[in-house]
Scaffold this active site. Structure first.
Site, PDB file in Angstrom:
ATOM      1  N   SER A 147      57.953 -43.073  14.794  1.00 30.14           N
ATOM      2  CA  SER A 147      57.000 -42.441  15.787  1.00 30.14           C
ATOM      3  C   SER A 147      55.728 -43.713  15.878  1.00 30.14           C
ATOM      4  O   SER A 147      55.767 -44.532  14.816  1.00 30.14           O
ATOM      5  CB  SER A 147      56.621 -41.355  15.262  1.00 30.14           C
ATOM      6  OG  SER A 147      55.237 -40.932  15.693  1.00 30.14           O
TER       7      SER A 147
ATOM      8  N   THR B 249      57.789 -48.394   7.004  1.00 26.10           N
ATOM      9  CA  THR B 249      57.661 -47.057   6.999  1.00 26.10           C
ATOM     10  C   THR B 249      57.151 -46.306   8.057  1.00 26.10           C
ATOM     11  O   THR B 249      56.025 -46.882   8.720  1.00 26.10           O
ATOM     12  CB  THR B 249      57.037 -46.409   5.604  1.00 26.10           C
ATOM     13  OG1 THR B 249      55.668 -46.666   5.576  1.00 26.10           O
ATOM     14  CG2 THR B 249      57.720 -47.344   4.364  1.00 26.10           C
TER      15      THR B 249
ATOM     16  N   TYR C 177      41.822 -37.582   4.158  1.00 27.54           N
ATOM     17  CA  TYR C 177      42.710 -38.623   4.601  1.00 27.54           C
ATOM     18  C   TYR C 177      41.697 -40.077   4.326  1.00 27.54           C
ATOM     19  O   TYR C 177      42.648 -41.142   3.943  1.00 27.54           O
ATOM     20  CB  TYR C 177      42.329 -38.599   6.405  1.00 27.54           C
ATOM     21  CG  TYR C 177      43.019 -39.945   7.105  1.00 27.54           C
ATOM     22  CD1 TYR C 177      44.420 -40.232   7.024  1.00 27.54           C
ATOM     23  CD2 TYR C 177      42.118 -40.725   8.006  1.00 27.54           C
ATOM     24  CE1 TYR C 177      44.726 -41.272   7.830  1.00 27.54           C
ATOM     25  CE2 TYR C 177      42.823 -41.616   8.606  1.00 27.54           C
ATOM     26  CZ  TYR C 177      44.166 -42.058   8.612  1.00 27.54           C
ATOM     27  OH  TYR C 177      44.650 -43.159   9.251  1.00 27.54           O
TER      28      TYR C 177
HETATM   29  N1  LIG Z   1      46.824 -43.177  15.375  1.00 26.02           N
HETATM   30  C1  LIG Z   1      45.409 -43.569  15.147  1.00 26.02           C
HETATM   31  O1  LIG Z   1      44.403 -43.514  15.882  1.00 26.02           O
HETATM   32  C2  LIG Z   1      45.256 -44.220  13.718  1.00 26.02           C
HETATM   33  C3  LIG Z   1      44.132 -44.951  13.478  1.00 26.02           C
HETATM   34  C4  LIG Z   1      43.778 -45.509  12.308  1.00 26.02           C
HETATM   35  C5  LIG Z   1      45.014 -45.864  11.366  1.00 26.02           C
HETATM   36  N2  LIG Z   1      46.085 -45.178  11.783  1.00 26.02           N
HETATM   37  C6  LIG Z   1      47.226 -45.385  10.647  1.00 26.02           C
HETATM   38  O2  LIG Z   1      48.482 -46.154  11.325  1.00 26.02           O
HETATM   39  C7  LIG Z   1      49.651 -45.743  10.748  1.00 26.02           C
HETATM   40  C8  LIG Z   1      50.384 -45.011  11.847  1.00 26.02           C
HETATM   41  O3  LIG Z   1      49.839 -43.989  12.470  1.00 26.02           O
HETATM   42  P1  LIG Z   1      50.518 -43.399  14.013  1.00 26.02           P
HETATM   43  O4  LIG Z   1      49.478 -42.934  14.416  1.00 26.02           O
HETATM   44  O5  LIG Z   1      51.505 -44.380  14.307  1.00 26.02           O
HETATM   45  O6  LIG Z   1      51.259 -41.947  13.398  1.00 26.02           O
HETATM   46  P2  LIG Z   1      52.439 -40.951  13.722  1.00 26.02           P
HETATM   47  O7  LIG Z   1      52.887 -41.186  14.927  1.00 26.02           O
HETATM   48  O8  LIG Z   1      51.918 -39.671  13.481  1.00 26.02           O
HETATM   49  O9  LIG Z   1      53.489 -41.561  12.519  1.00 26.02           O
HETATM   50  C9  LIG Z   1      53.548 -41.345  11.258  1.00 26.02           C
HETATM   51  C10 LIG Z   1      54.899 -41.636  10.658  1.00 26.02           C
HETATM   52  O10 LIG Z   1      54.864 -41.522   9.435  1.00 26.02           O
HETATM   53  C11 LIG Z   1      55.971 -40.803   8.865  1.00 26.02           C
HETATM   54  N3  LIG Z   1      55.881 -39.945   7.818  1.00 26.02           N
HETATM   55  C12 LIG Z   1      55.004 -39.037   7.609  1.00 26.02           C
HETATM   56  N4  LIG Z   1      55.123 -38.137   6.546  1.00 26.02           N
HETATM   57  C13 LIG Z   1      56.223 -39.021   5.923  1.00 26.02           C
HETATM   58  C14 LIG Z   1      56.665 -38.596   4.726  1.00 26.02           C
HETATM   59  N5  LIG Z   1      56.676 -37.710   3.805  1.00 26.02           N
HETATM   60  N6  LIG Z   1      57.956 -39.631   4.121  1.00 26.02           N
HETATM   61  C15 LIG Z   1      58.522 -40.600   5.319  1.00 26.02           C
HETATM   62  N7  LIG Z   1      57.665 -40.767   6.339  1.00 26.02           N
HETATM   63  C16 LIG Z   1      56.665 -39.822   6.685  1.00 26.02           C
HETATM   64  C17 LIG Z   1      56.448 -40.222  10.318  1.00 26.02           C
HETATM   65  O11 LIG Z   1      57.721 -39.838  10.461  1.00 26.02           O
HETATM   66  P3  LIG Z   1      58.505 -38.565   9.956  1.00 26.02           P
HETATM   67  O12 LIG Z   1      57.732 -37.525  10.574  1.00 26.02           O
HETATM   68  O13 LIG Z   1      60.010 -38.605  10.719  1.00 26.02           O
HETATM   69  O14 LIG Z   1      58.652 -38.693   8.455  1.00 26.02           O
HETATM   70  C18 LIG Z   1      55.882 -40.867  11.366  1.00 26.02           C
HETATM   71  O15 LIG Z   1      57.057 -41.919  11.729  1.00 26.02           O
HETATM   72  C19 LIG Z   1      49.035 -44.754   9.790  1.00 26.02           C
HETATM   73  O16 LIG Z   1      49.175 -45.287   8.636  1.00 26.02           O
HETATM   74  C20 LIG Z   1      47.802 -44.198  10.150  1.00 26.02           C
HETATM   75  O17 LIG Z   1      47.054 -43.797   9.064  1.00 26.02           O
HETATM   76  C21 LIG Z   1      46.322 -44.540  12.919  1.00 26.02           C
END
Ligand SMILES: NC(=O)c1ccc[n+]([C@@H]2O[C@H](COP(=O)([O-])OP(=O)(O)OC[C@H]3O[C@@H](n4cnc5c(N)ncnc54)[C@H](OP(=O)(O)O)[C@@H]3O)[C@@H](O)[C@H]2O)c1
Length: 267
Positions: free
Chosen positions: A17, A13, A158
């Site tokens: 992005s 999931t 969060y």
């Molecule tokens: N980036 C960081 O610094 C960081 C740090 C620690 C942990 N994380 C974790 O890593 C994971 C990935 O984060 P990322 O940084 O890659 O975030 P991101 O680029 O913002 O991607 C988030 C993804 O979630 C999807 N999404 C959001 N709402 C949704 C919904 N209602 N239904 C289905 N899909 C949904 C979005 O796609 P759509 O908009 O197309 O739905 C997107 O593909 C997350 O669990 C985040 O908490 C990230």
């Protein structure tokens, strides 16, 4: 343990992005069949087409995972179209950075994060778990954050939702590991993605790159380890469990200073 991902069917999931997209590309390049889930169909198709063009196997499954009907429909489609489901990666999430004192009339911050970061992950797990149990094996990889292992301010909505996901993962492990179900939690530090880019204060902050982060998801699947993260995170969670008051009093001024330094670099 080293599991070969080649030939495995992996549902991921948040694959439109950031880390989810990159993990899907890496897994497909290693021979996995990847099922891409997110809301934006055009972005999912972009990722799927790239993967197929490079010789991999991928399917787009657009869905809003916070909508019960959408979640039901997409999980139904996946179960009909895929004969096996080896791994589910619950990676889709939404982050909010806001002091609690500025969220007094914003219960919806807490609802939004719990809906996607926790309930959507639980909902999809409950739908796909019966297939894994039928197979006698499967794995659920849940994505959390280093920030839940140390006392970080300003992310209460969060972090509370990620803490719920961690707790659910531990329960799954305790109940299902003897039925062939592996459960892994991945604790990412800050990673340069659209999620972290939304906070302008973090523009100059050193972060992990997205390829390395996606590699942690691949590692979780290859090793089936219960935890994939950094030594800093492990140390942080031990210190926080032992001495929550002193550890928080010690780190609070450090985080304030860091924010001030980052703000000064933006000017
Ligand atoms: N980036 C960081 O610094 C960081 C740090 C620690 C942990 N994380 C974790 O890593 C994971 C990935 O984060 P990322 O940084 O890659 O975030 P991101 O680029 O913002 O991607 C988030 C993804 O979630 C999807 N999404 C959001 N709402 C949704 C919904 N209602 N239904 C289905 N899909 C949904 C979005 O796609 P759509 O908009 O197309 O739905 C997107 O593909 C997350 O669990 C985040 O908490 C990230």
């Amino acid at each position: 343990m080293h599991v070969d991902v080649s030939g495995k069917t992996i549902v991921i999931t948040g694959a439109s992005s950031g880390i989810g997209e990159t993990a899907a590309r890496q897994l497909a390049a290693a021979g996995a069949k990847v099922c891409l889930v997110a809301r934006r169909e055009d972005e999912l198709d972009r990722v799927r087409e790239d993967i197929v063009r490079a010789g991999g196997m991928a399917w787009s499954y657009p869905a809003d995972l916070t909508d019960e009907a959408s979640l039901s429909a997409v999980s139904g489609r996946i179960l009909v179209e895929q004969s096996r489901i080896d791994v589910l990666v619950n990676n889709a999430a939404h982050s909010i950075r806001r002091p609690i004192s500025e969220a007094l009339d914003r219960l919806h911050d807490y609802q939004r994060t719990i809906n996607i970061n926790y309930l959507a992950a639980v909902g999809l797990t409950l739908k796909l778990l019966p297939r894994m149990l039928e197979q006698g094996e499967g794995q659920v990889v849940n994505i959390s954050t280093l920030s839940s292992q140390v006392p970080i301010p300003l992310f209460s909505a969060y972090l509370a939702s990620k803490a719920a996901l961690e707790s659910f993962s531990r329960s799954m492990l305790a109940e299902l590991s003897d039925q062939g179900i592996a459960v892994s939690l991945v604790y990412f530090p800050m990673v340069r993605t659209p999620m972290s880019n939304r906070t302008s204060l973090y523009r100059h902050m050193p972060m992990m790159n997205v390829d390395k982060a996606a590699g942690w998801i691949v590692r979780a699947i290859q090793t089936r380890d219960a935890r994939v993260g950094s030594p800093v995170g492990t140390l942080g969670s031990l210190a926080l469990a032992a001495l929550p008051g002193p550890v928080t009093r010690l780190t609070q001024p450090l985080f304030r200073q860091m924010d001030k330094r980052l703000a000064a670099r933006l000017k």
